[in-house]
Design a protein around this motif. Structure first.
Motif, PDB file in Angstrom:
ATOM      1  N   ALA A  57      16.326  10.675  -6.381  1.00  0.00           N
ATOM      2  CA  ALA A  57      15.939   9.537  -5.531  1.00  0.00           C
ATOM      3  C   ALA A  57      15.490  10.023  -4.162  1.00  0.00           C
ATOM      4  CB  ALA A  57      17.105   8.571  -5.393  1.00  0.00           C
ATOM      5  N   THR A  58      16.178  11.064  -3.660  1.00  0.00           N
ATOM      6  CA  THR A  58      15.803  11.587  -2.339  1.00  0.00           C
ATOM      7  C   THR A  58      14.406  12.195  -2.383  1.00  0.00           C
ATOM      8  OG1 THR A  58      18.119  12.093  -1.943  1.00  0.00           O
ATOM      9  CG2 THR A  58      16.520  13.160  -0.495  1.00  0.00           C
ATOM     10  N   PHE A  59      14.137  12.965  -3.439  1.00  0.00           N
ATOM     11  CA  PHE A  59      12.786  13.568  -3.562  1.00  0.00           C
ATOM     12  C   PHE A  59      11.716  12.476  -3.611  1.00  0.00           C
ATOM     13  CE2 PHE A  59      14.691  17.537  -5.724  1.00  0.00           C
ATOM     14  CZ  PHE A  59      14.747  18.189  -4.500  1.00  0.00           C
ATOM     15  N   VAL A  60      12.001  11.437  -4.436  1.00  0.00           N
ATOM     16  CA  VAL A  60      11.021  10.359  -4.573  1.00  0.00           C
ATOM     17  C   VAL A  60      10.823   9.654  -3.221  1.00  0.00           C
ATOM     18  CG1 VAL A  60      10.723   8.044  -5.530  1.00  0.00           C
ATOM     19  CG2 VAL A  60      11.311   9.935  -7.037  1.00  0.00           C
ATOM     20  N   GLY A  61      11.954   9.398  -2.540  1.00  0.00           N
ATOM     21  CA  GLY A  61      11.873   8.739  -1.232  1.00  0.00           C
ATOM     22  C   GLY A  61      11.074   9.565  -0.253  1.00  0.00           C
ATOM     23  N   ALA A  62      11.363  10.886  -0.252  1.00  0.00           N
ATOM     24  CA  ALA A  62      10.672  11.758   0.701  1.00  0.00           C
ATOM     25  C   ALA A  62       9.175  11.819   0.404  1.00  0.00           C
ATOM     26  CB  ALA A  62      11.274  13.159   0.655  1.00  0.00           C
ATOM     27  N   MET A  63       8.843  11.922  -0.890  1.00  0.00           N
ATOM     28  CA  MET A  63       7.407  11.999  -1.242  1.00  0.00           C
ATOM     29  C   MET A  63       6.714  10.679  -0.896  1.00  0.00           C
ATOM     30  SD  MET A  63       7.076  14.112  -4.815  1.00  0.00           S
ATOM     31  CE  MET A  63       8.074  12.987  -5.743  1.00  0.00           C
ATOM     32  N   GLY A  64       7.387   9.578  -1.262  1.00  0.00           N
ATOM     33  CA  GLY A  64       6.789   8.263  -0.973  1.00  0.00           C
ATOM     34  C   GLY A  64       6.609   8.060   0.514  1.00  0.00           C
ATOM     35  N   PHE A  65       7.634   8.491   1.273  1.00  0.00           N
ATOM     36  CA  PHE A  65       7.531   8.321   2.707  1.00  0.00           C
ATOM     37  C   PHE A  65       6.413   9.185   3.295  1.00  0.00           C
ATOM     38  CE2 PHE A  65       8.567   9.781   6.958  1.00  0.00           C
ATOM     39  CZ  PHE A  65       8.552   8.574   7.622  1.00  0.00           C
ATOM     40  N   ALA A  66       6.327  10.415   2.768  1.00  0.00           N
ATOM     41  CA  ALA A  66       5.279  11.319   3.290  1.00  0.00           C
ATOM     42  C   ALA A  66       3.898  10.712   3.049  1.00  0.00           C
ATOM     43  CB  ALA A  66       5.383  12.683   2.627  1.00  0.00           C
ATOM     44  N   ILE A  67       3.712  10.138   1.854  1.00  0.00           N
ATOM     45  CA  ILE A  67       2.394   9.574   1.533  1.00  0.00           C
ATOM     46  C   ILE A  67       2.157   8.273   2.318  1.00  0.00           C
ATOM     47  CG2 ILE A  67       0.985   8.548  -0.303  1.00  0.00           C
ATOM     48  CD1 ILE A  67       2.496  10.517  -2.240  1.00  0.00           C
ATOM     49  N   GLY A  68       3.109   7.324   2.188  1.00  0.00           N
ATOM     50  CA  GLY A  68       2.942   6.026   2.858  1.00  0.00           C
ATOM     51  C   GLY A  68       2.935   6.172   4.359  1.00  0.00           C
ATOM     52  N   GLY A  69       3.891   6.973   4.849  1.00  0.00           N
ATOM     53  CA  GLY A  69       3.965   7.177   6.293  1.00  0.00           C
ATOM     54  C   GLY A  69       2.727   7.868   6.823  1.00  0.00           C
ATOM     55  N   GLY A  70       2.249   8.856   6.052  1.00  0.00           N
ATOM     56  CA  GLY A  70       1.044   9.588   6.484  1.00  0.00           C
ATOM     57  C   GLY A  70      -0.150   8.660   6.587  1.00  0.00           C
ATOM     58  N   ILE A  71      -0.343   7.885   5.525  1.00  0.00           N
ATOM     59  CA  ILE A  71      -1.491   6.959   5.534  1.00  0.00           C
ATOM     60  C   ILE A  71      -1.313   5.926   6.667  1.00  0.00           C
ATOM     61  CG2 ILE A  71      -2.667   5.132   4.236  1.00  0.00           C
ATOM     62  CD1 ILE A  71      -1.943   6.691   1.675  1.00  0.00           C
ATOM     63  N   GLY A  72      -0.094   5.370   6.755  1.00  0.00           N
ATOM     64  CA  GLY A  72       0.164   4.347   7.774  1.00  0.00           C
ATOM     65  C   GLY A  72      -0.044   4.886   9.174  1.00  0.00           C
TER      66      GLY A  72
END
Lengths: 251, 406
Positions: free
Chosen positions: B317-332
């Motif tokens: 879950a942490t890996f998924v959260g980190a990847m999702g955050f990196a992508i969403g946060g990066g785009i945002g």
């Protein structure tokens, strides 16, 4: 309200246009303007006026009764259409009131309403009454002669002076040899004609030459035709005639 | 522990579709939270900055009577203007500009409209607002007889640079009118400014018959906090109860309502988005755990402890959260940086719906670092909390039962 005031101003021009009889000597441009406006100043006037206003192809007809006294007293009562009958406007100097039977009481309108211009944004009633046309414009006059060389009238070209409260680029005013206003052409600041006002059907009432029909045509085709019925000049109108109570009485 | 990391990472890519789905959910949550904070904070920042820079200056000085009833008779007298000049002497200011404002009718050959006529000192005004830079056609005011109109007002009245307009004012001298030459057109982002016509203060004094000013607009050097300057000015004018120092919110009472707690008001939305992302992660993680019950049973049977197994689930879950955050946060964040520089044009919406609220037509997004932290905290924390139940289930698995039932 603008249309009513426009009418009132036109009426006063029309009245002034015929007040003075022909002069013997040729006059300069400013003097010609002075002759055109001078007659009605300080005099009283009463008439019924029929107004037909055509806007975007739709025509409305109004019948109003008007009393004026001097430069700063005027009462306008709407007679027709029936729905507006009894309502009207009162001008006392710088103050302006409006009354409608539906309101039941007269309401003061902003003083700036008094500057509502003739024909939209042309010279106002005040301009004409106080001679500011010649103050605000440089005026050039040229005589207009017929084929036989006889004087037919004058063409006055009015160019606004710097700082003058005038939105037009130029006014071309045609006056008959009798100093009756015949036509005003309003130009914008780009040289295009914005509107024309034609003063027609001149009648003589005593000493007065008086145009009883005024036709204003805007460049967009909107028009206002005003017919002055049974004009009376120099009638006995006391300044106390012009009261808010009389406006509210709807008489 | 390294083994747990490796296993968790490998598990993720054994089911790439499932992993991608969870990543997208987290990325979307991160993106929405970042954009929400950035736009709301950007709106507040843009609105205050636009008002200060285009319209009112950092703060204003006026009579208390004018604050209660903005009529010309309550304007600052020439003596009061002199008093204010003395009182503010020594303060660190960028400039002081007198203003004389009156309601007026503006006429062209094509129409008439009501405006606020603002008389300014063209030189002093430069030190308080960026009006000269807002001129997009023609030139800035240089003297008497000239007027600046907004692009919108000029279009409405069909006025071009170089053409004459008539201003009619009802002042203490009665109704007076005067012709002005339109020397320039300015383009404000504050919609209210579109109804302002700007002329020399001397011309407006002549028209209104008022010799003072309705306000003194004060500009502060870049980076100077206005609250401190307002407090200092109030302290210096404490002996003059007839004079008022008006800060941003005094000049924009509606803005106070709009701005106050705007970020706090977002918290319910952030919680909702966090819950959505959390349910997405929890749901997917839970079924991935249920699906792998037999596999987990085998892992327990070959010696992996329940705690390590739970750690593997949490790590996934942490890996998924980190990847999702990196992508969403990066785009945002990239979006916020872009719109922070170029702005978002809300002109049609603002003009139609809320022009009178003083909202700017262009909003510049804010890109503060704490948004990143907020989004990260919310999303990753939610993902971990959401993975806690599946992890607990994995921890409590009995190997034999899991192998038999899985």
């Amino acid at each position: 309200m603008g249309r009513v005031r426009a009418f009132l101003g036109m009426l006063l021009i029309a009245a002034g246009a015929g007040w003075v009889s022909a002069a013997d000597e040729p006059l300069d441009a400013a003097m010609i303007l002075e002759q055109v406006r001078a007659g009605w100043r300080g005099e009283s006037f009463h008439a019924l006026v029929e107004i037909e206003i055509t806007v975007s192809g739709t025509t409305r007809r109004h019948l109003v009764e008007v009393w004026t006294c001097g430069e700063d007293r005027a009462l306008v009562r709407i007679v027709e259409p029936e729905a507006e009958a009894g309502s009207g406007y009162l001008q006392l100097g710088d103050a302006l009131w409006y009354y409608s039977p539906a309101l039941g009481t007269a309401i003061a309108l902003p003083a700036m309403g008094l500057t509502q211009a003739l024909f939209g944004a042309g010279p106002s009633l005040g301009d004409l009454a106080q001679g500011t046309l010649s103050r605000d414009h440089d005026v050039q006059a040229e005589a207009v002669t017929g084929a036989d060389g006889a004087l037919v009238g004058y063409l006055l070209t009015l160019l606004p002076r710097p700082g003058a409260p005038v939105v037009y680029g130029k006014l071309a005013v045609t006056v008959t040899a009798d100093y009756v206003l015949s036509k005003i052409v309003y130009y914008d600041q780009r040289g295009a004609v914005l509107r024309t006002a034609a003063f027609e059907e001149v009648v003589r009432i005593g000493e007065i030459l008086f145009p009883t029909k005024v036709v204003v045509v805007d460049a967009n085709g909107d028009r206002a035709v005003q017919r002055i019925l049974d004009p009376e000049f120099g009638i006995a109108l006391d300044p106390s005639f012009f009261t808010v109570e009389r406006l509210e009485a709807g008489e | 522990m390294n083994a747990a990391f490796r296993i968790a990472w490998r598990n993720l890519w054994r089911h790439p579709q499932r992993t991608l789905l969870m990543t997208v959910i987290v990325a979307f949550g991160s993106l929405v939270i970042l954009v929400l904070f950035g736009i709301v904070d950007g709106f507040v920042g843009s609105m205050t900055a636009a008002h200060v820079a285009e319209d009112q200056g950092s703060f204003q000085l006026r009579t208390a009577a004018y604050a209660a009833d903005p009529a010309l008779e309550h304007a600052l007298s020439p003596e009061q203007l002199a008093q204010l000049g003395v009182a503010l002497n020594g303060m660190r200011l960028a400039g002081i500009a007198p203003r004389l404002e009156a309601g007026a009718m503006l006429r062209s050959a094509y129409g008439t409209d009501g405006v606020a006529l603002r008389g300014i000192d063209p030189v002093a005004e430069r030190t308080v607002t960026r009006l000269p830079e807002m001129v997009v056609a023609g030139s800035y005011l240089t003297g008497s007889g000239e007027i600046l109109l907004s692009v919108a007002l000029a279009a409405e009245l069909d006025v071009r640079v170089g053409e004459r307009v008539v201003v009619v004012v009802s002042g203490s001298a009665g109704v007076k009118s005067r012709g002005f030459v339109t020397v320039g057109l300015f383009s404000p982002t504050v919609v209210e400014m579109e109804r302002v016509a700007v002329a020399s203060i001397e011309d407006v004094r002549e028209l209104t018959g008022v010799q003072g000013a309705t306000s003194l607009a004060v500009g502060l050097p870049h980076g100077t906090p206005s609250e401190r300057a307002v407090a200092e000015a109030r302290r210096r004018l404490a002996d003059h109860p007839d004079l008022e120092v008006a800060g941003y919110f005094d000049l924009n009472p509606l803005a106070r309502v709009m701005i106050s707690g705007s970020t706090i008001k977002l918290i319910p939305f952030v919680i909702m988005i966090g819950l959505l992302a959390g349910f997405g992660v929890a749901n997917t993680t839970f079924y991935s755990v249920v699906e792998r019950t037999r596999e987990f049973g085998v892992m327990r049977a070959v010696g992996m402890s329940g705690k390590t197994l739970a750690g593997v689930v949490l790590l996934e879950a942490t890996f998924v959260g980190a990847m999702g955050f990196a992508i969403g946060g990066g785009i945002g964040y990239a979006g916020l940086l872009y719109f922070g520089r170029n702005g978002l044009d809300f002109s049609s919406f603002v003009r139609d719906v809320s022009g009178s609220l003083g909202m700017p037509t262009v909003i510049y997004a804010a890109a503060s670092g704490w948004y990143w932290m907020a989004a990260f905290s919310v999303v990753v924390f939610t993902a971990l909390v959401a993975a806690w139940y599946p992890a607990r289930r994995a921890n409590r698995l009995e190997p034999v039962t899991a192998i038999r039932e899985g």
